[in-house]
Design a protein around this motif. Structure first.
Motif, PDB file in Angstrom:
ATOM      1  N   LEU A  31      76.906  18.317  33.324  1.00 14.71           N
ATOM      2  CA  LEU A  31      77.452  19.672  33.403  1.00 14.71           C
ATOM      3  C   LEU A  31      76.307  20.626  33.718  1.00 14.71           C
ATOM      4  N   ASN A  32      76.388  21.267  34.875  1.00 13.54           N
ATOM      5  CA  ASN A  32      75.316  22.189  35.273  1.00 13.54           C
ATOM      6  C   ASN A  32      75.837  23.538  35.736  1.00 13.54           C
ATOM      7  N   GLY A  33      77.159  23.764  35.603  1.00 14.48           N
ATOM      8  CA  GLY A  33      77.725  25.050  35.970  1.00 14.48           C
ATOM      9  C   GLY A  33      77.972  25.251  37.439  1.00 14.48           C
ATOM     10  N   THR A  34      77.679  24.231  38.260  1.00 13.10           N
ATOM     11  CA  THR A  34      77.796  24.444  39.708  1.00 13.10           C
ATOM     12  C   THR A  34      78.435  23.294  40.483  1.00 13.10           C
ATOM     13  N   THR A  35      78.421  22.067  39.984  1.00  9.71           N
ATOM     14  CA  THR A  35      78.818  20.931  40.835  1.00  9.71           C
ATOM     15  C   THR A  35      79.888  20.036  40.227  1.00  9.71           C
TER      16      THR A  35
ATOM     17  N   ASN B 147      81.322  24.137  31.192  1.00 11.93           N
ATOM     18  CA  ASN B 147      80.676  24.197  32.502  1.00 11.93           C
ATOM     19  C   ASN B 147      80.615  25.618  33.033  1.00 11.93           C
ATOM     20  N   GLN B 148      81.680  26.387  32.834  1.00 11.43           N
ATOM     21  CA  GLN B 148      81.670  27.781  33.279  1.00 11.43           C
ATOM     22  C   GLN B 148      80.589  28.576  32.560  1.00 11.43           C
ATOM     23  N   LEU B 149      80.460  28.366  31.257  1.00 11.85           N
ATOM     24  CA  LEU B 149      79.446  29.099  30.498  1.00 11.85           C
ATOM     25  C   LEU B 149      78.041  28.728  30.951  1.00 11.85           C
TER      26      LEU B 149
ATOM     27  N   ILE C 140      86.039  26.239  38.380  1.00 15.76           N
ATOM     28  CA  ILE C 140      85.393  25.584  37.236  1.00 15.76           C
ATOM     29  C   ILE C 140      83.876  25.581  37.370  1.00 15.76           C
ATOM     30  N   ASN C 141      83.371  26.026  38.516  1.00 11.86           N
ATOM     31  CA  ASN C 141      81.925  26.039  38.755  1.00 11.86           C
ATOM     32  C   ASN C 141      81.375  27.436  38.977  1.00 11.86           C
ATOM     33  N   CYS C 142      82.035  28.426  38.404  1.00 10.10           N
ATOM     34  CA  CYS C 142      81.506  29.787  38.549  1.00 10.10           C
ATOM     35  C   CYS C 142      81.756  30.559  37.266  1.00 10.10           C
TER      36      CYS C 142
END
Length: 596
Positions: free
Chosen positions: A10-14, A109-111, A409-411
């Motif tokens: 989980l990295n918030g982008t991918t 993931n969003q956070l 889910i990635n922003c």
């Protein structure tokens, strides 16, 4: 043998829908990327600084219609707890574990995208719940497509230790002790203690050193407080995990075994996830301490609707892929014309879905790109002739929905949105889930049309004029009914699909004293997609039963792999008998046909 479970970073982008599904189903464990958590740490610092420089919505103000009501600095923590408690007003049935787990993974993931300013301890607790196989109890009703307020408030109170955790039913596959670890209970005293103005929420670990900012608390220590005594299991309903009776909500070490780097502003850098066999001290995430601004930052998301949309997308995508095999078998069963699937026809209108649908049918039947008409008729009914055009729209709609879900889910979704460089905060309407709602409704509408063609092909398979076989594929006396009843079953499911295709966005709501005068109802559309997928599965299964039976009745059944596979898997016999078992077996087979 290496027993280390697969991991999803989980990295918030991918994060992809496929990766999300593996987390939901316990086939993988989450791992927070170090750089993403550092981004969340910076966002937390930025939020404190920006709030100190001037009022931000939800930080020094009320929420909703109370946006202009000031909140005193010494009341901000208690205000955040009041927001969570007052917004935890969901109702209706409790949602299945898969839907709630999807929400937890998406919100974490969003956070990590770094726009919320929330304390990273919430991210740690969300991912820990996924790993340990527990989830908050979340009710079905409470959102209108402008943020899943009730679901996330219920989640927030669970993260604080005020509400019980539920077992996710993953059979112990996630977490060192699995979801069946120690059971503890809670009493009213904990809630009363948490209601005190300061400190707000469950107490964290021992107070930080004097060199740390007062508002920041490090992660809990590795040992459990002496006062923690698990209640007898017999006093707690099965499947419910609670915090200790007769005291404040329990502070437990999460047992994450994560690497703890040097503390930054009192926030330990937690990275990595241990193997499933690593010993742990508890099967519950450690309660999180609520800080100013955390409540609204957690609530400001459509994570539940997105999770439901992702699950619906996954199910519909599988069924649409299986539809290629079922439609190909039906075409062969009626000796249909392959001209409608010729590559040159679809090259003229290069819609990706139609090109793909036609190509898949050709592949499964072993046909060339330019097939000749060797069928019984110069052209077939629409159920066969227009399949690429109709089904292709559903394929395209699913891909559009995938684009929307994976973007969302990635922003960062929060309002206010903190700039990554910490220079500004923006008040906006990005939480209004119109793109998601419309993408879901397109899937629902196109799935209905594809299902209508499936039902039409089912009817054709029972027509001697089209198949050259007995009516309803019956054997024995002329009065035998054969597969007649499957038309009724399919159309019953089709009626459910039709109700699911009614756009949720035609609804209207004026809320919070007129401040919020519209809604997307994306969550309702997502639930419609989930129901529509199950109904479509039934329609398709009825067609599959009939197509395989018809091909078995051919003097020379076709030598194609997909028929051989389905023929071996489904019950045989053409006598009049209950067909529920046949339809059930066919519905289960669709998952494998999707991979054919």
């Amino acid at each position: 043998m290496d027993t280390t479970p697969p991991r999803v970073v989980l990295n918030g982008t991918t994060l992809t829908v496929g990766e999300l599904i593996t987390l939901v189903d316990g086939a993988a464990v989450p791992e927070v990327a170090a750089e993403a958590r550092e981004r969340a740490v910076r966002s937390f610092r930025n939020g404190r600084r920006l709030a100190a420089a001037g009022r931000l919505y939800g930080r020094g103000t009320g929420v909703g219609a109370h946006r202009a009501v000031s909140v005193d600095a010494d009341d901000e923590r208690a205000h955040g707890l009041r927001v969570l408690r007052s917004h935890a007003g969901g109702a209706g049935a409790l949602l299945p574990a898969r839907q709630v787990r999807a929400m937890l993974a998406i919100r974490a993931n969003q956070l990590l995208a770094g726009g919320s300013g929330i304390h990273p301890g919430f991210i740690d607790a969300l991912t820990e719940a996924l790993r340990l196989g527990v989830h908050p109890a979340v009710n079905e009703y409470g959102a209108v497509g402008t943020g899943d307020l009730t679901a996330l408030a219920q989640t927030g109170l669970t993260l604080l230790g005020e509400r019980p955790w539920e077992e996710s039913g993953l059979g112990g596959r996630i977490g060192p002790n699995g979801p069946n670890g120690p059971i503890v209970s809670t009493g009213s005293a904990g809630l009363e203690a948490a209601a005190a103005p300061a400190p707000v929420g469950p107490p964290a670990a021992p107070a930080p050193p004097s060199s740390m900012p007062e508002s920041v608390v490090p992660a809990p220590p590795s040992s459990m407080p002496e006062s923690v005594v698990p209640a007898p299991p017999s006093s707690v309903p099965e499947g419910v995990v609670r915090a200790p009776r007769g005291g404040v909500p329990e502070v437990l070490d999460s047992g994450a075994g994560a690497d703890v780097a040097p503390v930054l502003d009192g926030i330990p850098a937690r990275t990595g996830t241990p193997p499933l066999g690593t010993p742990a001290r508890t099967s519950l995430p450690a309660p999180v301490t609520l800080r100013p601004g955390d409540a609204l930052a957690l609530l400001s998301s459509n994570a539940l609707a997105l999770g439901q949309a992702a699950l619906g997308l996954h199910g519909v995508d599988l069924l649409l892929r299986a539809s290629h095999a079922v439609a190909a078998l039906a075409l062969a069963a009626v000796s249909g014309s392959a001209e409608a699937y010729a590559a040159p026809v679809h090259a003229l209108r290069p819609y990706p879905g139609a090109v793909r649908a036609a190509g898949e049918v050709r592949r499964l039947l072993g046909l060339p790109d330019r097939p000749e008409n060797s069928g019984r008729r110069i052209q077939d009914p629409y159920g066969f002739r227009a399949f690429p055009q109709v089904h292709g729209c559903a394929l395209d709609a699913v891909e559009r929905l995938r684009e929307v879900v994976e973007a969302e889910i990635n922003c960062p979704s929060e309002n206010p949105l903190l700039a990554l460089d910490g220079t500004a905060a923006y008040h906006h309407g990005g939480f209004f889930a119109a793109p998601l709602g419309h993408a879901l409704e397109t899937v629902n509408l196109t799935l209905l049309q594809s299902a209508q063609l499936s039902a039409a092909r089912l009817t054709a398979l029972g027509d001697p004029a089209l198949t050259g076989l007995p009516a309803f594929l019956a054997a024995g006396p002329a009065s035998s009914s054969g597969t007649m009843i499957l038309e009724y079953t399919a159309h019953s499911a089709l009626a459910e699909l039709r109700s699911c295709a009614a756009p949720a966005s035609v609804g209207h709501a004026v809320l919070s004293r007129g401040l919020e005068e519209a809604a997307s109802f994306a969550g309702q559309a997502a639930r419609q997609t989930l129901r529509a997928a199950e109904a479509y599965r039934t329609v398709l299964a009825c067609e599959l039963v009939s197509a395989v039976r018809a091909l078995r009745m051919h003097a020379v059944p076709p030598e194609i792999a997909v028929f051989t596979f389905a023929d071996e898997a489904l019950p045989d016999g053409t006598d009049d008998r209950p067909l529920t078992g046949d339809v059930t077996a066919a519905a289960e087979l669709l998952r494998l046909l999707a991979q054919f």
